[in-house]
Design a protein around this motif. Structure first.
Motif, PDB file in Angstrom:
ATOM      1  N   GLU A 115       0.836  -1.192   0.000  1.00 33.53           N
ATOM      2  CA  GLU A 115       0.000   0.000   0.000  1.00 33.53           C
ATOM      3  C   GLU A 115       0.877   1.250   0.000  1.00 33.53           C
ATOM      4  OE1 GLU A 115      -3.532   1.960   2.768  1.00 33.53           O
ATOM      5  OE2 GLU A 115      -2.180   0.468   3.589  1.00 33.53           O
ATOM      6  N   PRO A 116       0.633   2.218  -0.906  1.00 30.27           N
ATOM      7  CA  PRO A 116       1.446   3.421  -0.903  1.00 30.27           C
ATOM      8  C   PRO A 116       1.284   4.195   0.394  1.00 30.27           C
ATOM      9  CG  PRO A 116      -0.483   3.691  -2.319  1.00 30.27           C
ATOM     10  CD  PRO A 116      -0.427   2.252  -1.928  1.00 30.27           C
ATOM     11  N   GLY A 154      -7.252   8.387   8.650  1.00 31.17           N
ATOM     12  CA  GLY A 154      -6.721   9.454   7.810  1.00 31.17           C
ATOM     13  C   GLY A 154      -6.350   8.967   6.432  1.00 31.17           C
ATOM     14  N   ILE A 155      -5.662   9.820   5.712  1.00 24.38           N
ATOM     15  CA  ILE A 155      -5.272   9.567   4.333  1.00 24.38           C
ATOM     16  C   ILE A 155      -3.900   8.900   4.325  1.00 24.38           C
ATOM     17  CG2 ILE A 155      -4.610  10.743   2.190  1.00 24.38           C
ATOM     18  CD1 ILE A 155      -6.798  12.851   3.011  1.00 24.38           C
ATOM     19  N   GLY A 156      -3.721   7.866   3.494  1.00 26.64           N
ATOM     20  CA  GLY A 156      -2.411   7.259   3.351  1.00 26.64           C
ATOM     21  C   GLY A 156      -2.283   5.879   3.952  1.00 26.64           C
ATOM     22  N   GLY A 157      -3.301   5.405   4.647  1.00 30.20           N
ATOM     23  CA  GLY A 157      -3.247   4.055   5.175  1.00 30.20           C
ATOM     24  C   GLY A 157      -2.500   3.955   6.487  1.00 30.20           C
ATOM     25  N   GLN A 158      -2.489   2.744   7.027  1.00 31.23           N
ATOM     26  CA  GLN A 158      -1.946   2.532   8.361  1.00 31.23           C
ATOM     27  C   GLN A 158      -0.451   2.804   8.444  1.00 31.23           C
ATOM     28  OE1 GLN A 158      -1.745  -1.351  10.994  1.00 31.23           O
ATOM     29  NE2 GLN A 158      -3.831  -0.521  10.973  1.00 31.23           N
ATOM     30  N   GLU A 159       0.267   2.592   7.351  1.00 27.83           N
ATOM     31  CA  GLU A 159       1.711   2.846   7.399  1.00 27.83           C
ATOM     32  C   GLU A 159       2.003   4.323   7.637  1.00 27.83           C
ATOM     33  OE1 GLU A 159       5.784   1.959   4.844  1.00 27.83           O
ATOM     34  OE2 GLU A 159       3.881   1.072   4.211  1.00 27.83           O
ATOM     35  N   LEU A 160       1.234   5.202   6.957  1.00 24.97           N
ATOM     36  CA  LEU A 160       1.407   6.630   7.206  1.00 24.97           C
ATOM     37  C   LEU A 160       0.962   6.987   8.620  1.00 24.97           C
ATOM     38  CD1 LEU A 160       2.077   9.536   6.411  1.00 24.97           C
ATOM     39  CD2 LEU A 160      -0.225   9.729   5.448  1.00 24.97           C
ATOM     40  N   LEU A 161      -0.140   6.384   9.091  1.00 23.88           N
ATOM     41  CA  LEU A 161      -0.592   6.663  10.452  1.00 23.88           C
ATOM     42  C   LEU A 161       0.507   6.336  11.461  1.00 23.88           C
ATOM     43  CD1 LEU A 161      -4.279   5.338  10.504  1.00 23.88           C
ATOM     44  CD2 LEU A 161      -3.473   7.679  10.178  1.00 23.88           C
ATOM     45  N   ARG A 162       1.170   5.163  11.249  1.00 25.37           N
ATOM     46  CA  ARG A 162       2.237   4.797  12.174  1.00 25.37           C
ATOM     47  C   ARG A 162       3.420   5.741  12.030  1.00 25.37           C
ATOM     48  NH1 ARG A 162       6.972   2.323  13.126  1.00 25.37           N
ATOM     49  NH2 ARG A 162       7.079   1.017  15.007  1.00 25.37           N
ATOM     50  N   THR A 177       3.132   2.190  22.749  1.00 27.86           N
ATOM     51  CA  THR A 177       1.750   2.668  22.761  1.00 27.86           C
ATOM     52  C   THR A 177       1.061   2.333  21.452  1.00 27.86           C
ATOM     53  OG1 THR A 177       2.353   4.464  24.266  1.00 27.86           O
ATOM     54  CG2 THR A 177       0.280   4.694  23.079  1.00 27.86           C
ATOM     55  N   TRP A 178       1.766   2.514  20.331  1.00 27.12           N
ATOM     56  CA  TRP A 178       1.181   2.191  19.033  1.00 27.12           C
ATOM     57  C   TRP A 178       0.794   0.718  18.951  1.00 27.12           C
ATOM     58  CZ3 TRP A 178      -0.988   4.315  14.961  1.00 27.12           C
ATOM     59  CH2 TRP A 178      -1.106   3.564  13.785  1.00 27.12           C
ATOM     60  N   GLU A 179       1.676  -0.162  19.394  1.00 27.92           N
ATOM     61  CA  GLU A 179       1.378  -1.594  19.340  1.00 27.92           C
ATOM     62  C   GLU A 179       0.199  -1.937  20.246  1.00 27.92           C
ATOM     63  OE1 GLU A 179       2.605  -3.668  17.188  1.00 27.92           O
ATOM     64  OE2 GLU A 179       3.835  -2.038  16.370  1.00 27.92           O
ATOM     65  N   ALA A 180       0.127  -1.292  21.405  1.00 30.40           N
ATOM     66  CA  ALA A 180      -0.994  -1.530  22.310  1.00 30.40           C
ATOM     67  C   ALA A 180      -2.309  -1.060  21.692  1.00 30.40           C
ATOM     68  CB  ALA A 180      -0.752  -0.820  23.640  1.00 30.40           C
ATOM     69  N   ILE A 181      -2.258   0.075  21.015  1.00 29.84           N
ATOM     70  CA  ILE A 181      -3.454   0.602  20.350  1.00 29.84           C
ATOM     71  C   ILE A 181      -3.946  -0.383  19.295  1.00 29.84           C
ATOM     72  CG2 ILE A 181      -4.209   2.378  18.710  1.00 29.84           C
ATOM     73  CD1 ILE A 181      -2.471   4.363  20.353  1.00 29.84           C
ATOM     74  N   LEU A 182      -3.041  -0.881  18.467  1.00 26.64           N
ATOM     75  CA  LEU A 182      -3.435  -1.817  17.416  1.00 26.64           C
ATOM     76  C   LEU A 182      -4.026  -3.093  17.998  1.00 26.64           C
ATOM     77  CD1 LEU A 182      -0.567  -1.577  14.776  1.00 26.64           C
ATOM     78  CD2 LEU A 182      -2.772  -0.407  14.802  1.00 26.64           C
ATOM     79  N   ALA A 183      -3.502  -3.539  19.125  1.00 25.52           N
ATOM     80  CA  ALA A 183      -3.995  -4.764  19.746  1.00 25.52           C
ATOM     81  C   ALA A 183      -5.404  -4.600  20.312  1.00 25.52           C
ATOM     82  CB  ALA A 183      -3.051  -5.201  20.869  1.00 25.52           C
ATOM     83  N   MET A 184      -5.773  -3.349  20.628  1.00 21.82           N
ATOM     84  CA  MET A 184      -7.067  -3.092  21.253  1.00 21.82           C
ATOM     85  C   MET A 184      -8.184  -2.878  20.244  1.00 21.82           C
ATOM     86  SD  MET A 184      -5.784  -0.531  24.274  1.00 21.82           S
ATOM     87  CE  MET A 184      -7.450  -0.107  24.800  1.00 21.82           C
ATOM     88  N   GLY A 185      -7.839  -2.512  19.001  1.00 18.66           N
ATOM     89  CA  GLY A 185      -8.892  -2.262  18.031  1.00 18.66           C
ATOM     90  C   GLY A 185      -8.513  -1.147  17.084  1.00 18.66           C
TER      91      GLY A 185
END
Length: 294
Positions: A4-5, A191-199, A172-180
């Motif tokens: 994903e770009p 947001g725009i750009g997918g999860q890679e940009l969010l991270r 914190t990021w990993e904990a967030i992803l594990a929760m939902g």
């Protein structure tokens, strides 16, 4: 590995540093489209856990309408530098003065400069014009309310603050992803750009920025009457539903400001992402009316 770009910038735009007397800020600067008569410039401020990329899908359509747009990462946000731990650097007045410095760096005073803020960015924009409204032709508040955020969103911010008190940004990021879904459990909004940009933007943002601005969102006073006293045209824009500030609250704020009001069907807290073309159209229509009235 995801193919994903991460992010595709608007056509003709450039990612660069806007140098000001308060430091350099990362921006996406999108010029007026070729062959289109320039009508003005807009400074665009993102929301909590957001970034300049949030305006990507609006910038091209606004360029076609004659507006150069400069979307900015605020101090300590994504690709703009700031202190890791010193929350005083992110007090509301400090961020407001950053906006005034950004405005000063964008060019001559005879160029119409419109200020546009999303959510937290709207409250920072409000603080800036209350310090000095003279650089700006208008103020648009998109999904940005009169005072503190809703109780449910205050709980989201508290989750984030509690996590950051005991964990690194990466943990914190990993904990967030594990929760939902991140936007539901204290992480970045969709947001725009997918999860890679969010991270990427999460990891680039300074913890002190998140802690300070999150606290401000939960305690922001109502300054609508102060704002209404300024000789500026206002635009209150939102989606048809919003769980950060109820739409009825935004309706009331618009009345108090004597503001132009736009509700974008099919959009929620981020009309720029949910319905970018109608949002850009409504924004440019407002700016056109403001400039044509002068």
């Amino acid at each position: 590995m995801s193919t994903e770009p991460v992010y595709t910038p608007p056509p003709g735009s450039r990612a660069c540093q806007l140098r000001t007397d308060r430091g350099a800020f990362a921006v996406v600067d999108c010029p007026v489209a070729p062959g289109v008569r320039p009508r003005g410039v807009a400074l665009m401020l993102p929301g909590f856990t957001g970034s300049k990329e949030d305006f990507t899908l609006m910038q091209g359509p606004l360029a076609e309408r004659g507006y150069r747009t400069v979307a900015v990462d605020g101090r300590g946000q994504h690709e703009s530098d700031g202190p890791e731990l010193d929350e005083s650097a992110y007090e509301r007045g400090e961020l407001a003065r950053d906006v005034l410095a950004q405005a000063a760096a964008l060019g001559p005073l005879d160029t119409p400069l419109h200020l546009f803020g999303h959510s937290l960015g709207g409250q920072i924009a409000r603080a800036a014009v209350l310090l000095d409204h003279t650089p700006f032709r208008s103020l648009t508040l998109m999904a940005s309310g009169p005072a503190q955020i809703s109780d449910s969103q205050q709980q989201r911010v508290k989750l984030l603050r509690d996590a950051l008190a005991v964990m690194t940004m990466a943990e914190t990021w990993e904990a967030i992803l594990a929760m939902g879904p991140p936007e539901e459990v204290g992480g970045p909004a969709r947001g725009i750009g997918g999860q890679e940009l969010l991270r990427r933007r999460w990891m680039g943002t300074k913890p002190a920025q998140l802690l300070a601005t999150g606290r401000q969102l939960c305690a922001e006073p109502d300054r609508v009457d102060e704002l209404a006293a300024l000789p500026l045209p206002f635009h209150v824009l939102s989606g048809a539903s919003d769980d950060t500030w109820p739409v009825s609250v935004l309706d009331d704020m618009a009345v108090r400001l004597h503001a132009h009001r736009t509700v974008i069907p099919g959009a929620e807290h981020s009309p720029n992402a949910d319905q970018p073309l109608p949002t850009a159209r409504a924004t440019a229509d407002f700016w056109d009316r403001v400039d044509d009235a002068l």
